[in-house]
Design a protein around this motif. Sequence first.
Motif, PDB file in Angstrom:
ATOM      1  N   UNK A 297      -6.036  27.288 -13.751  1.00 20.62           N
ATOM      2  CA  UNK A 297      -7.400  26.785 -13.878  1.00 20.62           C
ATOM      3  C   UNK A 297      -7.421  25.329 -13.428  1.00 20.62           C
ATOM      4  N   UNK A 298      -8.441  24.952 -12.708  1.00 23.44           N
ATOM      5  CA  UNK A 298      -8.595  23.559 -12.279  1.00 23.44           C
ATOM      6  C   UNK A 298      -9.596  22.899 -13.222  1.00 23.44           C
ATOM      7  N   UNK A 299      -9.160  21.907 -13.998  1.00 22.21           N
ATOM      8  CA  UNK A 299     -10.063  21.275 -14.965  1.00 22.21           C
ATOM      9  C   UNK A 299     -10.887  20.155 -14.328  1.00 22.21           C
ATOM     10  N   UNK A 300     -12.039  19.899 -14.914  1.00 23.37           N
ATOM     11  CA  UNK A 300     -12.804  18.705 -14.573  1.00 23.37           C
ATOM     12  C   UNK A 300     -13.525  18.257 -15.835  1.00 23.37           C
ATOM     13  N   UNK A 301     -13.480  16.969 -16.091  1.00 22.90           N
ATOM     14  CA  UNK A 301     -14.148  16.419 -17.268  1.00 22.90           C
ATOM     15  C   UNK A 301     -15.528  15.888 -16.874  1.00 22.90           C
ATOM     16  N   UNK A 302     -16.364  15.739 -17.880  1.00 23.12           N
ATOM     17  CA  UNK A 302     -17.668  15.133 -17.617  1.00 23.12           C
ATOM     18  C   UNK A 302     -17.497  13.711 -17.082  1.00 23.12           C
ATOM     19  N   UNK A 303     -16.485  12.992 -17.628  1.00 25.69           N
ATOM     20  CA  UNK A 303     -16.227  11.632 -17.170  1.00 25.69           C
ATOM     21  C   UNK A 303     -15.880  11.604 -15.678  1.00 25.69           C
ATOM     22  N   UNK A 304     -15.038  12.558 -15.226  1.00 22.75           N
ATOM     23  CA  UNK A 304     -14.669  12.631 -13.812  1.00 22.75           C
ATOM     24  C   UNK A 304     -15.889  12.949 -12.956  1.00 22.75           C
ATOM     25  N   UNK A 305     -16.710  13.875 -13.403  1.00 20.95           N
ATOM     26  CA  UNK A 305     -17.931  14.234 -12.677  1.00 20.95           C
ATOM     27  C   UNK A 305     -18.839  13.017 -12.533  1.00 20.95           C
ATOM     28  N   UNK A 306     -18.954  12.231 -13.596  1.00 20.24           N
ATOM     29  CA  UNK A 306     -19.818  11.056 -13.545  1.00 20.24           C
ATOM     30  C   UNK A 306     -19.277   9.996 -12.591  1.00 20.24           C
ATOM     31  N   UNK A 307     -17.958   9.907 -12.491  1.00 23.74           N
ATOM     32  CA  UNK A 307     -17.363   8.969 -11.516  1.00 23.74           C
ATOM     33  C   UNK A 307     -17.682   9.432 -10.096  1.00 23.74           C
ATOM     34  N   UNK A 308     -17.531  10.737  -9.850  1.00 22.79           N
ATOM     35  CA  UNK A 308     -17.856  11.277  -8.528  1.00 22.79           C
ATOM     36  C   UNK A 308     -19.320  11.046  -8.175  1.00 22.79           C
ATOM     37  N   UNK A 309     -20.183  11.134  -9.182  1.00 22.96           N
ATOM     38  CA  UNK A 309     -21.629  11.074  -8.950  1.00 22.96           C
ATOM     39  C   UNK A 309     -22.182   9.661  -8.954  1.00 22.96           C
ATOM     40  N   UNK A 337     -40.824   6.556 -20.988  1.00 27.44           N
ATOM     41  CA  UNK A 337     -40.099   7.158 -19.869  1.00 27.44           C
ATOM     42  C   UNK A 337     -40.072   8.660 -20.099  1.00 27.44           C
ATOM     43  N   UNK A 338     -40.579   9.421 -19.129  1.00 27.63           N
ATOM     44  CA  UNK A 338     -40.611  10.877 -19.239  1.00 27.63           C
ATOM     45  C   UNK A 338     -39.621  11.493 -18.258  1.00 27.63           C
ATOM     46  N   UNK A 339     -38.797  12.394 -18.766  1.00 25.08           N
ATOM     47  CA  UNK A 339     -37.764  13.039 -17.964  1.00 25.08           C
ATOM     48  C   UNK A 339     -38.246  14.423 -17.557  1.00 25.08           C
ATOM     49  N   UNK A 340     -38.324  14.647 -16.246  1.00 23.37           N
ATOM     50  CA  UNK A 340     -38.883  15.869 -15.682  1.00 23.37           C
ATOM     51  C   UNK A 340     -37.869  16.464 -14.709  1.00 23.37           C
ATOM     52  N   UNK A 341     -37.827  17.800 -14.609  1.00 22.28           N
ATOM     53  CA  UNK A 341     -36.921  18.450 -13.673  1.00 22.28           C
ATOM     54  C   UNK A 341     -35.580  18.758 -14.313  1.00 22.28           C
ATOM     55  N   UNK A 342     -34.940  19.820 -13.819  1.00 23.16           N
ATOM     56  CA  UNK A 342     -33.667  20.262 -14.388  1.00 23.16           C
ATOM     57  C   UNK A 342     -32.573  19.219 -14.329  1.00 23.16           C
ATOM     58  N   UNK A 343     -32.616  18.347 -13.302  1.00 21.54           N
ATOM     59  CA  UNK A 343     -31.581  17.331 -13.165  1.00 21.54           C
ATOM     60  C   UNK A 343     -31.537  16.364 -14.331  1.00 21.54           C
ATOM     61  N   UNK A 344     -32.674  16.190 -15.017  1.00 22.10           N
ATOM     62  CA  UNK A 344     -32.723  15.248 -16.138  1.00 22.10           C
ATOM     63  C   UNK A 344     -31.987  15.768 -17.366  1.00 22.10           C
ATOM     64  N   UNK A 345     -31.463  16.995 -17.300  1.00 19.35           N
ATOM     65  CA  UNK A 345     -30.614  17.468 -18.391  1.00 19.35           C
ATOM     66  C   UNK A 345     -29.226  16.825 -18.340  1.00 19.35           C
ATOM     67  N   UNK A 346     -28.828  16.309 -17.185  1.00 14.00           N
ATOM     68  CA  UNK A 346     -27.495  15.723 -17.062  1.00 14.00           C
ATOM     69  C   UNK A 346     -27.408  14.443 -17.886  1.00 14.00           C
ATOM     70  N   UNK A 347     -26.420  14.337 -18.774  1.00 13.57           N
ATOM     71  CA  UNK A 347     -26.295  13.145 -19.618  1.00 13.57           C
ATOM     72  C   UNK A 347     -26.213  11.848 -18.825  1.00 13.57           C
ATOM     73  N   UNK A 348     -25.627  11.897 -17.620  1.00 12.54           N
ATOM     74  CA  UNK A 348     -25.486  10.660 -16.845  1.00 12.54           C
ATOM     75  C   UNK A 348     -26.847  10.115 -16.413  1.00 12.54           C
TER      76      UNK A 348
END
Length: 432
Positions: A297-309, A337-348
């Motif tokens: 399995x290839x792991x990825x953490x939320x922290x790593x994803x946030x660095x990439x993004x 501030x109003x969060x709209x759209x599926x992307x706003x579910x991302x904690x980052x």
Amino acid sequence: MLKDFNPEFDAIGIDFGTTECCTAVIRKHGPDFVALDPTTSNRTLPSYVGFDEKEPKCGKIVVDRMRNHANCTVYDTKRIMGREFDKIVTDSLWPFNVINANSGASIEVDTFEGKKIKSPEEIVAVLLAHIKSNLESYQGRILSEAVITIPSGSTDEQIVSTAKAAELAGWETVHFLPEPIAAAFAYFTEKDFLNNCNILICDCGGGTVDICVAKISGGKFELLNYDGDSYLGGRDFDKLLFNYFETILKHTYKIDISKSNKKYLLNQMCQNIKHNLSTLAEDTLAVDSFECDSNDFIPITREKFEILALPLILKMKDVILRSISKANLQKDQINYVFQVGGGCRMPMIKKMLKEIFPNSNHQCSIYPDWVVAHGAALYAYHLKTTKANGNKSPLSNRAVTGLLDRLKGVKNMVKFQFLPPKSSTNTTNIPA
């Protein structure tokens, strides 16, 4: 909020998105969201069209069949339509070809009859016709009029292109409304707000980011500025994960998926991992999905994803700060501030908004994937009731009046395209 609507008006709102579509219709107690996907019965429909059978298919079934029918699949059409050929940013994952035809950019795709060249409008018309058919089944009658939302940065050419697609799909009268304005319409007909406050709507969809800055004063909504980026959305976060895992598969496991249809499987899995990382600290990719002899399995953490993004987050931050600057406001002057759209579910993204506006009231209380269709349907109801009641709408006692007054005075920001029957001449009008 108005509690007793007239469902006989057939007020229809359609959110035609880069990655998903959603639609709402006004029933007795307000907006009702219609199931669109024939496989999942979800209220959101993936904006994918498949041509491997005589009758084109839409939605999740097309996504699931890409491993075997990728060359017959078209998606991301919203990033193509209304654009000149040399200004289209192609994606290496697109299984179709974008070619420079006489009439502009066209799409070359395999079909059950062989290779065909189709205009982007023909592709989108399949989606809009599918939506129309589902709405008509839900309402029990033929429908001809709808409000369709568009990105805030849409050009005249993109609006005309969408209008052509709607006409091909059988819609006779279409009104266009920018996506962040539709979201504003939803919130300001559903909620009460303090007077003399400034608000910001961040709409992060699958293909675009739209920012709306507005002021509420004297019970009216004044649009100060809206801006966006049509090449920044959830799709781009998926691509980051795809590149990350593709590189590891290739260099660590010697698995090259670039020339096989397994790349579409990886793309789907990356979307799922992105969603999972909104609630999990870590997720994994199973290597045996691509090589049966491996149990790794290839792991990825939320922290790593946030660095990439981080570069994407900085681009989004630039759009937000630019919008505030153009509205002649400072960051600390934004009250909501109003969060709209599926992307706003991302904690980052939530974190980024909180860092920019630490003292603002942050809300995501209306379902983010549906809020644009929600607002479009309410606006459609306003248009219907205004016409029926001699320019008086039951929604006009709220912030809506100020919003519409402002829209009528902003040339080239908001366009409403009316498509009469095909025997008539098409005209473009701003509603009075």
